[in-house]
Design an enzyme around this catalytic site. Structure first.
Site, PDB file in Angstrom:
ATOM      1  N   LYS A  80      26.662  49.781 -23.222  1.00 36.62           N
ATOM      2  CA  LYS A  80      27.926  50.498 -23.354  1.00 36.62           C
ATOM      3  C   LYS A  80      28.030  51.469 -22.192  1.00 36.62           C
ATOM      4  O   LYS A  80      27.010  51.858 -21.598  1.00 36.62           O
ATOM      5  CB  LYS A  80      27.976  51.273 -24.676  1.00 36.62           C
ATOM      6  N   GLY A 180      43.986  55.789 -38.321  1.00 37.89           N
ATOM      7  CA  GLY A 180      44.039  55.431 -36.909  1.00 37.89           C
ATOM      8  C   GLY A 180      44.764  54.115 -36.719  1.00 37.89           C
ATOM      9  O   GLY A 180      44.253  53.062 -37.109  1.00 37.89           O
ATOM     10  N   VAL A 181      45.965  54.164 -36.150  1.00 34.31           N
ATOM     11  CA  VAL A 181      46.743  52.938 -35.952  1.00 34.31           C
ATOM     12  C   VAL A 181      46.998  52.728 -34.457  1.00 34.31           C
ATOM     13  O   VAL A 181      48.113  52.510 -34.008  1.00 34.31           O
ATOM     14  CB  VAL A 181      48.061  52.964 -36.756  1.00 34.31           C
ATOM     15  N   GLY A 182      45.908  52.798 -33.706  1.00 39.20           N
ATOM     16  CA  GLY A 182      45.956  52.553 -32.276  1.00 39.20           C
ATOM     17  C   GLY A 182      45.839  51.077 -31.968  1.00 39.20           C
ATOM     18  O   GLY A 182      46.421  50.229 -32.653  1.00 39.20           O
ATOM     19  N   LYS A 183      45.037  50.755 -30.952  1.00 38.96           N
ATOM     20  CA  LYS A 183      44.965  49.373 -30.466  1.00 38.96           C
ATOM     21  C   LYS A 183      44.590  48.379 -31.559  1.00 38.96           C
ATOM     22  O   LYS A 183      45.144  47.291 -31.644  1.00 38.96           O
ATOM     23  CB  LYS A 183      43.949  49.284 -29.313  1.00 38.96           C
ATOM     24  N   VAL A 184      43.610  48.731 -32.391  1.00 39.23           N
ATOM     25  CA  VAL A 184      43.147  47.832 -33.450  1.00 39.23           C
ATOM     26  C   VAL A 184      43.856  48.103 -34.771  1.00 39.23           C
ATOM     27  O   VAL A 184      44.283  47.175 -35.461  1.00 39.23           O
ATOM     28  CB  VAL A 184      41.614  47.964 -33.644  1.00 39.23           C
ATOM     29  N   GLY A 185      43.993  49.374 -35.119  1.00 37.10           N
ATOM     30  CA  GLY A 185      44.520  49.737 -36.424  1.00 37.10           C
ATOM     31  C   GLY A 185      45.894  49.182 -36.717  1.00 37.10           C
ATOM     32  O   GLY A 185      46.171  48.712 -37.822  1.00 37.10           O
ATOM     33  N   HIS A 186      46.786  49.192 -35.717  1.00 36.55           N
ATOM     34  CA  HIS A 186      48.150  48.722 -35.992  1.00 36.55           C
ATOM     35  C   HIS A 186      48.186  47.210 -36.196  1.00 36.55           C
ATOM     36  O   HIS A 186      49.020  46.693 -36.942  1.00 36.55           O
ATOM     37  CB  HIS A 186      49.117  49.170 -34.887  1.00 36.55           C
TER      38      HIS A 186
END
Length: 357
Positions: A80, A180-186
């Site tokens: 990482k 969290g509704v960002g890149k993955v959440g949404h």
């Protein structure tokens, strides 16, 4: 010495500090293990409060990637990287290309991809300086946004969790809180709505909330992740930054299942036991959010989305296997997942003792 890499006794093979004064690059690359192959993991671009915080994050994330890749059945180790700074203000072509040259200097021991603060377009820039990069755009020969299969894998893990707890993978009518509704959440919200779940969301970004509600106006919105944790839920899905499950939040948690996309959801070892004692089923994050790394790793073999999606769908069965082992050995699911990953790293890693000439 307790504040450096060795003082942390993290077990990492290699940690590299990268600095390019001209571009402003300050990055750390962590390689936890190459027992199964080169370390694959994304690059997080984040305004850490201190270098020590950045080091803590890269060490935890790279170790998590080793376990994630092992449990996903990939012949890849754990790596990482973090870039220190606000991507909205310091990200530039020069900085990304300087970072790419540092990745190239490791000669394939580390393969990078997207993470928080980095995107497909960024990987296309990084790829101008290194061949050890995945998550590029389809136009540049890559797999595109790995959030798509990350969300799909979390959804499969959630279905397996529901089957284990309630006897059916059907999520229709279940109240699911997505923090969290960002890149993955949404994207996960879309899967849940399609499955008939009742979805409640929270996010620190008003824009992320607005985007999600524009597409799914039926979702309910709460003011914060803390409110979501205290809400009456069937499933809690942490999909923002890690550490949301801690000594303060777990006693407040009302959901029966925790299954989300965020990395390193447990603030410290022992939180999994606290969840287990409360009768809350925890689907280990590095197990269920492996869809993204499955997607980008497929790029190394000539990307085929259908093939990557089939592999990601297997998260359903792997999650069931982890829960079965946990019950058989009387341990929390996180411990069972660790044991399966460590077993594979040991068994397959030991094959290197067979000299091939």
């Amino acid at each position: 010495m307790t504040d450096g890499v060795f003082g942390r006794d993290s077990g990492h093979e290699q940690v590299v500090f990268c600095h390019d004064k001209a571009s402003g690059l300050k990055a750390i690359i962590g390689i936890y293990s190459t027992a199964l192959g080169p370390g694959l993991g994304g690059t997080r671009f984040y305004p850490y409060a201190s270098e020590s915080d950045a080091l803590d994050d890269v060490l935890a994330l790279s170790k998590g990637m080793a376990y994630k890749n092992a449990l996903a059945g990939l012949d890849l180790g754990g790596g990482k990287a973090v870039i220190i700074g606000d991507p909205a203000t310091v990200k530039s072509e020069a900085l990304l290309r300087a970072y790419g040259r540092f990745v190239q200097s490791l000669n394939g021991r580390y393969i990078t991809a997207c993470d928080v603060g980095t995107y497909v377009q960024d990987m296309d820039v990084v790829a101008r300086e290194t061949r050890y990069v995945t998550g590029r755009s389809p136009e540049d020969g890559g797999a595109g946004d790995s959030s798509v299969l990350t969300a799909f894998g979390v959804f499969q893990g959630m279905r397996a969790s529901a089957e284990h707890l309630w006897g059916s993978p059907d999520l229709a009518g279940r109240r699911v809180g997505v923090a969290g509704v960002g890149k993955v959440g949404h994207i996960l919200v879309g899967h849940l709505i399609d499955a008939g779940a009742r979805v409640v969301i929270s996010d620190v970004s008003a824009a992320a909330i607005e985007r999600t509600r524009a597409k799914h106006p039926e979702v309910e919105v709460l003011g914060s992740a803390d409110e979501l944790i205290r809400a009456e839920l069937d499933v809690f899905a942490p999909c923002a930054l890690g550490g949301s499950l801690n000594d303060e939040t777990v006693p407040e948690l009302r959901a029966r299942i925790v299954c989300g996309a965020a990395n390193n959801q447990l603030a410290h070892p022992g939180i999994d036991k606290l969840l287990d004692d409360r009768g809350i089923l925890f689907a280990p994050d590095y197990l269920v959010n492996a869809g993204g790394v499955i997607q980008v790793s497929d790029e190394l073999h000539g990307f085929d989305f259908a093939r990557a999606k089939r592999k990601t769908a297997q998260i359903f069965d792997t999650t069931k296997s982890v829960f079965a082992l946990a019950e058989a050995e009387g341990v929390p699911a996180a411990t069972a997942a660790d044991r399966l990953a460590e077993r594979r790293m040991s068994e397959i890693g030991s094959l290197r003792a067979i000299h091939l000439g």
